[in-house]
Structure formats: C-alpha cells, structure tokens
Design an enzyme around this catalytic site. Structure first.
Site, PDB file in Angstrom:
ATOM      1  N   HIS A 106     -43.914  87.016 133.741  1.00 51.47           N
ATOM      2  CA  HIS A 106     -42.935  87.871 134.423  1.00 51.47           C
ATOM      3  C   HIS A 106     -41.508  87.328 134.220  1.00 51.47           C
ATOM      4  CE1 HIS A 106     -41.305  90.349 137.792  1.00 51.47           C
ATOM      5  NE2 HIS A 106     -40.516  89.298 137.917  1.00 51.47           N
ATOM      6  N   GLU A 107     -41.348  86.032 134.415  1.00 50.85           N
ATOM      7  CA  GLU A 107     -40.009  85.439 134.288  1.00 50.85           C
ATOM      8  C   GLU A 107     -39.496  85.537 132.850  1.00 50.85           C
ATOM      9  OE1 GLU A 107     -38.086  84.683 136.747  1.00 50.85           O
ATOM     10  OE2 GLU A 107     -39.676  85.116 138.163  1.00 50.85           O
TER      11      GLU A 107
ATOM     12  N   HIS B  95     -38.116  88.931 132.052  1.00 51.85           N
ATOM     13  CA  HIS B  95     -36.693  89.171 132.376  1.00 51.85           C
ATOM     14  C   HIS B  95     -35.806  88.744 131.201  1.00 51.85           C
ATOM     15  CE1 HIS B  95     -36.923  90.458 136.554  1.00 51.85           C
ATOM     16  NE2 HIS B  95     -37.549  89.367 136.955  1.00 51.85           N
TER      17      HIS B  95
ATOM     18  N   GLU C  65     -37.442  94.478 137.914  1.00 53.49           N
ATOM     19  CA  GLU C  65     -38.714  93.895 138.366  1.00 53.49           C
ATOM     20  C   GLU C  65     -39.892  94.615 137.731  1.00 53.49           C
ATOM     21  OE1 GLU C  65     -39.203  91.200 139.695  1.00 53.49           O
ATOM     22  OE2 GLU C  65     -37.119  90.835 140.167  1.00 53.49           O
TER      23      GLU C  65
END
Ligand SMILES: [Zn+2]
Length: 287
Positions: A124-125, A128, A187
């Site tokens: 997920h990070e 970004h 997100e």
C-alpha cells in the site's frame, strides 16, 4: 483532479498533466528528481531523529517482506536499491518515499499478524509512491498557495522551500507535526495498486482485507497515527474484497510459477519494545 479545464489551464503554462494507473487525471508540478530529493533528505533526517531497531529477527522479517516487494516494483519507479529501515518506536506506522526509501515502525508489527499482512502495508505504501501521490499533494498545495494565479505558477513551479509542506506532501504526518491525510482517491488507488503488488510478489492478497479489519478494530477512542491518515472503513474493505478478482490470479500464477519458492518471512514471536524515546515532536503522545 476532477475538472479537466483546471488541468488544461495549468497545462498551458507547465507540462503538468498525467494519468495514474487507475485512470485518474493528475497534476504534477514537480519533477521526479525533485521528489526523490525530498524523499531522500526527509529519510536522512528521520534516521537521525528516530531510534533504529537493531533487533536481528525483527530486521530480518521486515527486510524479507520489503525486499520481496521491491523486487517486483518497476525500475521506472526507482532505479537502484531500495533502502529499508526499521524504526524502533511504538508508533503504529509505516511509509514509503520517492527516492526508494521505506520505513517500518516496530509498533505496526504488533498489528500485522504475519508476512502477508506486512506485505499489504508495504504494498500500500509503495503504491502511494508508484502513483506519484506526493507530487499531486505538493502540487495541490502550491496551487492553493498561489491561488491559481498565473504569475505564481509561472514564477515558482519548481522551488521548494517549505519543509512543513514537504513532509506533509510526502505523507510523513505527525512525525514532524504536520498531518495531511492522503485523499480518499489516493487511499483507494494505493489499496488497489498495493494489493496487485503484494500478489505479484507472492503474498496472499486476501491478507489485505484482514489487515484493514484489524486496523479498524484498534483503539477507537484514540486512534494511532496511521489510522488518522489511513481511515479504515467499510468502503475500503469492500473495494479490496472486490479487487481480489483481479489480484488473486496474480498470486496463483506466481504460486504456480515459483514451484514452492514463495516468500517465507517468519514474524518473530517477540518484537522487543523500544529502548529509547524518539526526539521527534508529537511522537511521545502516541501510545
Ligand atoms: Zn495510504
């Protein structure tokens, strides 16, 4: 960036419009080199201010998961090695920065139950970063600062002099006393991109759903910093569940091709408590 005319307006002055992998229009006023520079400098600063974990088993676990993920990140996102640091802190937090940097706090390892859930966080990070969300946030800041004035855009598109805006734009949040959560759209995109990335790396994408469910159960009265910038809600869990139709086949393909050599990163039974307090403002408030 919802309004195309806004985009064209900016495009008239700078080459700033692009499209993310999920098809969102993006305005990016900064170059990759500028973003990488901010990421590298912020990471350097954090390493000076936040104690770094020296526990062998904890480091091996985090490196095992993170290295497996970064091997599957396109080289276009970062040339060369990724640097992964385990910060010794009770904070439930993790981040990835442009310039190939990943930080994982030992606090978050008490939430992630196994390698798959940690892979969901790191995926997920890194999502970004892959989707240039920092660039978009910094660009939005700059545009709101100049009030969309033509002169402002023309004069100052490339100078970065406000550290507060940097760290917020990079998603570093409360560590430096500035909280600016990513937008819902960011997100949602990082969830999807991250789930695909973990699956392609050989981690079970179903774990991302369990992770966010666990996150949403955490201390509702005083949510940890990660939750103040990463809201866990039913919409995101629903989206992650629906996206399994896409990501699960990546995982199964990887499983078939790897012939039993899927990642086997073992979470240590005990993650030692931090020995020293961080010198970073705001961090000691978190339990
Ligand atoms: Zn996020």
């Amino acid at each position: 960036m919802k309004n195309p005319s806004y985009c064209f307006f900016i495009l008239f002055f700078v080459t700033a419009c692009s499209t993310s992998s999920t098809g969102r229009n993006q305005v990016s006023l900064y170059s990759d080199a500028e973003l990488n520079n901010m990421g590298v400098n912020s990471f350097k600063q954090m390493k000076k201010e936040i104690p770094i974990s020296t526990d062998k088993a904890t480091n091996e676990f985090v490196h095992c998961v993170a290295d497996t993920i970064t091997k599957n990140v396109p080289k276009s996102a970062h040339q060369g090695e990724w640097e992964i640091v385990v910060f010794d802190s009770v904070q439930i937090n993790a981040f990835a920065l442009p310039g190939g940097k990943i930080g994982v706090y030992t606090g978050i390892l008490n939430v992630t139950e196994d390698q798959h859930q940690l892979a969901a966080i790191i995926g997920h990070e890194v999502g970004h970063v892959l989707e240039h969300h920092s660039n978009e946030r910094l660009s939005a800041n700059k545009l709101s600062n100049v009030g969309l004035m033509v002169a402002g855009i023309a004069l100052g598109a490339s100078d970065v002099d406000n550290k507060g805006l940097w760290v917020a734009g990079l998603g570093l949040g409360v560590q430096y006393g500035v909280i600016m959560p990513y937008s819902r759209a960011h997100e949602s995109e990082a969830d999807i991109v991250g789930q695909d990335l973990m699956a392609r790396s050989g981690f079970d994408p179903k774990a991302s759903i369990k992770l966010w469910k666990n996150m949403s159960k955490l201390n509702k009265d005083a949510p940890p910093e990660f939750m103040s910038t990463h809201p866990a809600n039913q919409t995101r869990i629903k989206q992650l569940s629906e996206h399994l139709a896409i990501s699960q086949p990546y995982y199964l393909t990887k499983k078939n091709l790897s012939q039993g050599s899927l990642p086997q990163c073992v979470k240590p039974k005990i993650i030692p408590k931090p020995k020293r307090k961080s010198t970073v403002k705001g961090e000691t408030k978190l339990k």
